[in-house]
Design a protein around this motif. Structure first.
Motif, PDB file in Angstrom:
ATOM      1  N   LYS A  55       0.793  -1.237   0.000  1.00  0.00           N
ATOM      2  CA  LYS A  55       0.000   0.000   0.000  1.00  0.00           C
ATOM      3  C   LYS A  55       0.824   1.285   0.000  1.00  0.00           C
ATOM      4  N   ASP A  56       1.887   1.309   0.769  1.00  0.00           N
ATOM      5  CA  ASP A  56       2.597   2.569   1.056  1.00  0.00           C
ATOM      6  C   ASP A  56       3.812   2.751   0.141  1.00  0.00           C
ATOM      7  N   PRO A  57       3.782   3.711  -0.776  1.00  0.00           N
ATOM      8  CA  PRO A  57       4.933   3.940  -1.667  1.00  0.00           C
ATOM      9  C   PRO A  57       6.217   4.303  -0.923  1.00  0.00           C
ATOM     10  N   LYS A  58       6.102   4.770   0.341  1.00  0.00           N
ATOM     11  CA  LYS A  58       7.287   5.141   1.112  1.00  0.00           C
ATOM     12  C   LYS A  58       7.811   3.992   1.974  1.00  0.00           C
ATOM     13  N   HIS A  59       7.114   2.865   1.960  1.00  0.00           N
ATOM     14  CA  HIS A  59       7.554   1.704   2.741  1.00  0.00           C
ATOM     15  C   HIS A  59       8.904   1.231   2.208  1.00  0.00           C
ATOM     16  N   PRO A  60       9.844   0.864   3.086  1.00  0.00           N
ATOM     17  CA  PRO A  60      11.188   0.477   2.614  1.00  0.00           C
ATOM     18  C   PRO A  60      11.189  -0.718   1.669  1.00  0.00           C
ATOM     19  N   TYR A  61      10.144  -1.511   1.671  1.00  0.00           N
ATOM     20  CA  TYR A  61      10.083  -2.664   0.775  1.00  0.00           C
ATOM     21  C   TYR A  61       9.220  -2.426  -0.471  1.00  0.00           C
ATOM     22  N   HIS A  62       8.590  -1.274  -0.566  1.00  0.00           N
ATOM     23  CA  HIS A  62       7.626  -1.063  -1.653  1.00  0.00           C
ATOM     24  C   HIS A  62       8.267  -1.214  -3.030  1.00  0.00           C
ATOM     25  N   ASN A  63       9.474  -0.718  -3.194  1.00  0.00           N
ATOM     26  CA  ASN A  63      10.124  -0.755  -4.507  1.00  0.00           C
ATOM     27  C   ASN A  63      11.099  -1.919  -4.675  1.00  0.00           C
ATOM     28  N   VAL A  64      11.186  -2.782  -3.682  1.00  0.00           N
ATOM     29  CA  VAL A  64      12.043  -3.964  -3.800  1.00  0.00           C
ATOM     30  C   VAL A  64      11.458  -4.893  -4.863  1.00  0.00           C
ATOM     31  N   SER A  65      12.308  -5.495  -5.672  1.00  0.00           N
ATOM     32  CA  SER A  65      11.878  -6.402  -6.753  1.00  0.00           C
ATOM     33  C   SER A  65      10.901  -5.703  -7.709  1.00  0.00           C
ATOM     34  N   GLN A  66      11.171  -4.448  -8.003  1.00  0.00           N
ATOM     35  CA  GLN A  66      10.435  -3.617  -8.961  1.00  0.00           C
ATOM     36  C   GLN A  66       9.100  -3.103  -8.437  1.00  0.00           C
ATOM     37  N   GLY A  67       8.654  -3.575  -7.275  1.00  0.00           N
ATOM     38  CA  GLY A  67       7.512  -2.981  -6.584  1.00  0.00           C
ATOM     39  C   GLY A  67       6.235  -2.819  -7.381  1.00  0.00           C
ATOM     40  N   ASN A  68       5.817  -3.869  -8.099  1.00  0.00           N
ATOM     41  CA  ASN A  68       4.585  -3.787  -8.889  1.00  0.00           C
ATOM     42  C   ASN A  68       3.521  -4.683  -8.253  1.00  0.00           C
ATOM     43  N   TYR A  69       2.519  -4.084  -7.639  1.00  0.00           N
ATOM     44  CA  TYR A  69       1.512  -4.831  -6.877  1.00  0.00           C
ATOM     45  C   TYR A  69       0.178  -4.797  -7.616  1.00  0.00           C
ATOM     46  N   GLU A  70       0.128  -5.494  -8.748  1.00  0.00           N
ATOM     47  CA  GLU A  70      -1.008  -5.393  -9.663  1.00  0.00           C
ATOM     48  C   GLU A  70      -2.323  -5.806  -9.014  1.00  0.00           C
ATOM     49  N   TYR A  71      -2.343  -6.962  -8.368  1.00  0.00           N
ATOM     50  CA  TYR A  71      -3.601  -7.476  -7.817  1.00  0.00           C
ATOM     51  C   TYR A  71      -4.115  -6.580  -6.693  1.00  0.00           C
ATOM     52  N   PHE A  72      -3.237  -6.195  -5.781  1.00  0.00           N
ATOM     53  CA  PHE A  72      -3.616  -5.335  -4.665  1.00  0.00           C
ATOM     54  C   PHE A  72      -4.266  -4.061  -5.187  1.00  0.00           C
ATOM     55  N   ASN A  73      -3.679  -3.487  -6.233  1.00  0.00           N
ATOM     56  CA  ASN A  73      -4.219  -2.260  -6.811  1.00  0.00           C
ATOM     57  C   ASN A  73      -5.461  -2.526  -7.652  1.00  0.00           C
ATOM     58  N   ASP A  74      -5.476  -3.669  -8.369  1.00  0.00           N
ATOM     59  CA  ASP A  74      -6.621  -3.997  -9.222  1.00  0.00           C
ATOM     60  C   ASP A  74      -7.920  -4.073  -8.432  1.00  0.00           C
ATOM     61  N   VAL A  75      -7.856  -4.625  -7.229  1.00  0.00           N
ATOM     62  CA  VAL A  75      -9.084  -4.733  -6.427  1.00  0.00           C
ATOM     63  C   VAL A  75      -9.326  -3.483  -5.586  1.00  0.00           C
ATOM     64  N   GLY A  76      -8.463  -2.477  -5.738  1.00  0.00           N
ATOM     65  CA  GLY A  76      -8.706  -1.172  -5.125  1.00  0.00           C
ATOM     66  C   GLY A  76      -8.314  -1.030  -3.676  1.00  0.00           C
ATOM     67  N   LEU A  77      -7.502  -1.972  -3.163  1.00  0.00           N
ATOM     68  CA  LEU A  77      -7.154  -1.910  -1.740  1.00  0.00           C
ATOM     69  C   LEU A  77      -6.205  -0.760  -1.421  1.00  0.00           C
ATOM     70  N   ASP A  78      -5.466  -0.297  -2.409  1.00  0.00           N
ATOM     71  CA  ASP A  78      -4.551   0.823  -2.176  1.00  0.00           C
ATOM     72  C   ASP A  78      -5.323   2.070  -1.744  1.00  0.00           C
ATOM     73  N   LYS A  79      -6.540   2.217  -2.255  1.00  0.00           N
ATOM     74  CA  LYS A  79      -7.370   3.378  -1.893  1.00  0.00           C
ATOM     75  C   LYS A  79      -8.341   3.043  -0.762  1.00  0.00           C
ATOM     76  N   LEU A  80      -8.826   1.805  -0.734  1.00  0.00           N
ATOM     77  CA  LEU A  80      -9.862   1.428   0.231  1.00  0.00           C
ATOM     78  C   LEU A  80      -9.341   1.395   1.668  1.00  0.00           C
ATOM     79  N   ILE A  81      -8.128   0.866   1.866  1.00  0.00           N
ATOM     80  CA  ILE A  81      -7.588   0.732   3.227  1.00  0.00           C
ATOM     81  C   ILE A  81      -7.028   2.072   3.690  1.00  0.00           C
ATOM     82  N   GLN A  82      -7.628   2.615   4.731  1.00  0.00           N
ATOM     83  CA  GLN A  82      -7.134   3.877   5.295  1.00  0.00           C
ATOM     84  C   GLN A  82      -6.020   3.632   6.299  1.00  0.00           C
ATOM     85  N   GLU A  83      -6.182   2.571   7.094  1.00  0.00           N
ATOM     86  CA  GLU A  83      -5.234   2.329   8.186  1.00  0.00           C
ATOM     87  C   GLU A  83      -5.256   0.857   8.568  1.00  0.00           C
TER      88      GLU A  83
END
Length: 532
Positions: A124-152
């Motif tokens: 979820k968090d682009p600033k997370h130290p692991y977000h960009n590890v291994s190219q950081g492409n989280y297609e499924y998580f984003n496809d189902v909208g969890l990047d926006k849906l989860i506030q906390e």
């Protein structure tokens, strides 16, 4: 992809005894996999073979699915509560669950809330130290909208974790049984970050699942060892081997000679051969899937609804299903499978009518025809067991109404990437349910936001349709949700962003002495498989 494969090709420790991959014994099962995994972290992958080799062997998720009812049941979460407003989910986590270890790391604690938070926030968090590890492409998580849906995501204590959502979402619970929701070890991630080797988390995985990764030889073989501390009971087979075998004929030949004991997705033309062999068993699973041809509605001539309607009429779907599926599928008319909540049984379909197709093309200004490209999948799936043959039949049908289709194909990774970027003109594709919820089809495949994430291959955005499926996500009453999806399917029919082709059954084959292996909505379960 190539970088990931290079890293994945690093061999893990301790080879199995010589000859173990040639013939199975009672402590070894060999599975003929269709392809090499993209990664051993399902969060950064999108292909079925990757999920089988990673999330379904090495990891667990907060929930599982009842194999008959397709409803959520406990896994790493023992129970959960939902607030009256539908925006807060609190999970009670299972105690005493052990993580596996590898040569880089040995856990000092059991699974807890920190691991859930790490597994979510990395995606979820682009600033997370692991977000960009291994190219950081989280297609499924984003496809189902969890990047926006989860506030906390909050840690209440070690055994309780709470999700706060921006709005109610009827599909949210089911999302946590999907492959991308596999739980990774936060302790392992911290240790690798300190060592300067964070990519080890993805290439030398540590999970809580029934097996531990032992060795990987790219495009050849994956070896696993049974987890001796598996929380869900003893794993009966010590050695699990994936023999990577892309060719469907070779997979069957290996099954016949006992070089493999399990094969996925045999071709329909092989069914009789399997049935007539007393040493083999063909298994059938009712699936939730749809195979389709997506028109790229951003490109001419498919930006014109009349052309899309015309080619729906021009395509003899019944002939395609009869010739290619050989009894393993039925004609589709909707983006939602017929055995799923929300399917509109009264929805009209486009019958085969070349003359009506010609009239619509004339109305669209294409009386003289047109030239288009038709992408054909390089792999076989339950929703499309022979993509080349289907493409050729569509090509022939369209030629009869003046549309010349050039068939093209690409390597699977390139095919997926190109479609997500909208490079295609029209393309054969399909979808298998990840969580048993209609949102997984209606929104993920055709919602407006799904154009950005790439899962909307038609690149079609209709406000009326989108409003209905978004409202359905906010609705907890099943009957009310079903009515909204039914109305959305009427718009789908009128606007024709796809040719909905078929709903296929899932087939797999085993040696007759294999028991305990199963395939369901969640995918493959090797945890109880054994040789008798």
């Amino acid at each position: 992809m190539s970088t990931g494969k290079t890293l994945l090709a690093l061999a893990l420790s301790a080879l199995l005894p010589a000859g173990a991959a040639c013939a199975a014994n009672t402590d070894t099962i060999i599975y003929c996999s269709e392809a090499s995994p993209e990664s051993f972290n399902p969060q950064i992958a999108s292909s079925g073979p990757t999920f089988v080799a990673s999330s379904q062997v090495l990891y667990n998720r907060l929930i599982n699915f009842d194999p008959v009812k397709n409803t959520p049941v406990p896994s790493l979460a023992e129970s959960w509560t939902i607030s009256p407003d539908g925006k807060t989910y609190t999970f009670t986590l299972r105690k005493g669950v052990k993580f596996n270890s590898n040569k880089f790391f040995k856990p000092t604690r059991d699974f807890n809330a920190d691991d859930v938070i790490f597994s979510v926030m990395r995606q979820k968090d682009p600033k997370h130290p692991y977000h960009n590890v291994s190219q950081g492409n989280y297609e499924y998580f984003n496809d189902v909208g969890l990047d926006k849906l989860i506030q906390e995501v909050k840690k209440i204590d070690d055994t309780h974790v709470q999700f706060v959502l921006s709005e109610p979402n009827a599909a949210f619970l089911a999302d946590w049984g999907m492959d991308f929701a596999s739980i990774l070890s936060a302790e392992y991630a911290d240790a690798m970050l300190k060592k300067g080797t964070p990519e080890n988390v993805d290439t030398w995985p540590i999970g809580t699942g029934p097996y531990v990764l032992q060795q990987y030889k790219v495009d050849s073989q994956i070896r696993y060892l049974a987890n001796p501390n598996y929380w869900d009971g003893a794993v009966p087979t010590k050695h699990l081997i994936f023999s990577i075998t892309p060719n469907v004929e070779t997979r069957l030949a290996k099954l016949q000679t006992n070089e493999c004991q399990i094969i996925p997705a045999p071709s329909p033309v092989q069914f009789d051969v399997i049935k007539k062999n007393k040493d083999l068993t063909l298994h059938t699973v009712d699936a939730l899937n749809v195979g389709y041809l997506a028109f790229n509605t951003e490109k001419k001539p498919f930006d014109n609804v009349l052309v899309r309607q015309a080619l729906n009429y021009a395509t003899d779907k019944k002939a395609i299903v009869n010739a290619v599926f050989l009894g393993s599928g039925t004609v589709a008319k909707s983006p939602i499978p017929p055995n799923m909540m929300g399917f509109n049984k009264d929805l009209q379909d486009y019958g085969y009518d070349p003359e009506k197709a010609k009239a619509l093309l004339k109305q669209a200004g294409l009386e003289q025809g047109a030239e288009v490209t038709l992408w054909s999948m390089p792999v076989q799936r339950p929703y499309n067991p022979n993509s080349r043959r289907i493409a050729e039949m569509i090509q022939s049908d369209w030629a009869k109404v003046g549309i010349k289709a050039k068939i093209v194909s690409y390597e699977w990774g390139e095919y997926l990437s190109g479609m997500r970027k909208g490079e295609h003109n029209s393309a054969l594709f399909g979808w298998m349910s990840d969580n048993g919820d209609p949102d997984n089809f209606a929104d993920v495949l055709l919602g407006c936001d799904s154009i950005k994430t790439g899962s909307n291959a038609a690149r079609w955005c209709d406000k009326g349709y989108d409003d209905l499926v978004q409202k359905a996500k906010l609705t907890s009453d099943p009957a009310a949700r079903a009515k909204l999806y039914g109305q959305a399917q009427e718009i789908f029919y009128q606007q024709a962003p796809w040719i909905a082709l078929a709903n296929g059954k899932t087939f797999y084959a085993t040696r007759s002495n294999i028991t305990g292996y199963s395939v369901s909505l969640m995918g493959s379960d090797f945890s109880k498989a054994k040789v008798n």
